[in-house]
Design a protein around this motif. Sequence first.
Motif, PDB file in Angstrom:
ATOM      1  N   ASN A 137       0.893  -1.203   0.198  1.00  0.00           N
ATOM      2  CA  ASN A 137      -0.270  -0.127   0.069  1.00  0.00           C
ATOM      3  C   ASN A 137       0.893   1.378  -0.137  1.00  0.00           C
ATOM      4  OD1 ASN A 137      -2.088  -2.035   1.954  1.00  0.00           O
ATOM      5  ND2 ASN A 137      -2.659  -1.223   0.318  1.00  0.00           N
ATOM      6  N   LEU A 138       1.840   1.364  -0.802  1.00  0.00           N
ATOM      7  CA  LEU A 138       2.507   2.660  -0.942  1.00  0.00           C
ATOM      8  C   LEU A 138       1.725   3.702  -1.274  1.00  0.00           C
ATOM      9  CD1 LEU A 138       5.761   1.089  -2.917  1.00  0.00           C
ATOM     10  CD2 LEU A 138       5.414   1.341  -0.307  1.00  0.00           C
ATOM     11  N   GLY A 139       2.014   4.763  -0.651  1.00  0.00           N
ATOM     12  CA  GLY A 139       1.370   6.138  -1.011  1.00  0.00           C
ATOM     13  C   GLY A 139       2.081   7.030  -1.780  1.00  0.00           C
ATOM     14  N   GLU A 140       1.466   8.260  -2.340  1.00  0.00           N
ATOM     15  CA  GLU A 140       1.959   9.037  -2.974  1.00  0.00           C
ATOM     16  C   GLU A 140       3.541   9.667  -2.550  1.00  0.00           C
ATOM     17  OE1 GLU A 140       1.203   9.747  -6.112  1.00  0.00           O
ATOM     18  OE2 GLU A 140      -0.212   8.135  -6.058  1.00  0.00           O
ATOM     19  N   ASP A 141       3.435   9.793  -1.308  1.00  0.00           N
ATOM     20  CA  ASP A 141       4.773  10.378  -0.588  1.00  0.00           C
ATOM     21  C   ASP A 141       5.800   9.274  -0.477  1.00  0.00           C
ATOM     22  OD1 ASP A 141       3.450  12.814  -0.563  1.00  0.00           O
ATOM     23  OD2 ASP A 141       2.756  12.351   1.252  1.00  0.00           O
ATOM     24  N   ASP A 142       5.440   7.838  -0.799  1.00  0.00           N
ATOM     25  CA  ASP A 142       6.632   6.827  -0.497  1.00  0.00           C
ATOM     26  C   ASP A 142       7.291   6.752  -1.928  1.00  0.00           C
ATOM     27  OD1 ASP A 142       5.709   5.996   2.182  1.00  0.00           O
ATOM     28  OD2 ASP A 142       3.973   4.979   0.921  1.00  0.00           O
ATOM     29  N   ASP A 143       8.519   6.421  -1.704  1.00  0.00           N
ATOM     30  CA  ASP A 143       9.389   6.168  -2.914  1.00  0.00           C
ATOM     31  C   ASP A 143       9.607   4.722  -3.333  1.00  0.00           C
ATOM     32  OD1 ASP A 143      11.541   6.169  -5.100  1.00  0.00           O
ATOM     33  OD2 ASP A 143      12.909   6.697  -3.668  1.00  0.00           O
TER      34      ASP A 143
END
Length: 280
Positions: A137-143
Amino acid sequence: MRLLRIGQPGGERPVVEVDGVHYDAGGVVEDFGLGFWAEGPAALAEAVASGALPRVDVEGQRVGAALPRGGALICIGMNYAAHAAESGSAPPERPIVFLKSPATLAGPDDEVTIPRGSTKTDWEVELGVVIGQEATNLGEDDDPLAHVAGYVLANDLSERTFQLEESGGQWSKGKCCRGFLPLGPYVATPDEVDATSLRLRSWVNGEPRQDSSTADLVFSVAELVRDLSQYMTLEPGDLVLTGTPEGVALSGRFPYLAPGDVVELEIDGLGRQRQTYRGA
């Protein structure tokens, strides 16, 4: 670093290449399996820098599949617009996902058996992505690229009758024949290559087939890792195949593979493969 596995099937040993010199990695890691990818590359780099690893000569020895069995083999379809077009489809709006089975893994230069009764065995040069850190569940702020441990050359072989005519809607039927994933010769760590612009090429019997760049991907590596993480947990040692460019037999422009054919594939910075094909 470049990580490769040397030896006969079932007896491969881990080797690391740095600046053209090969070192025996057996003192640091038993193999490049699931337990290696989270912390192993850093430990291996430290061992190389300290001079703790003995040099080895790999000349003339078989190169095994760059990854052993164990991790998920996750594939993306129609991820180059020109390949989608030659297949009679529009580029997908969302990544198309299918799976390969562990028995598909093979060395980059191993002989490939065309399945019994097959008349539509097809080649597919692809960039493979090795996961190094769990991604969920990576978010938009995750790389997403922080979860990538390396890149590898792959041939995502397909049997098109199984895949499209006998599939029941599941592409994996045409993707899971034994030996249908020649992988390697090595996994390159991210500092070795720029995965956003790598040239991919393939040849059959010396004649050019595919010639494209990962710059043409519909969904980039980062986009794929983020998207996949919404639907599954990507774990260290998993492999994501990012799709193939135009120039395959499915296009109708080239014959499918037959016994005696030789397929060669190459990605800049990730080495070259050469397989001879034989009948069942």
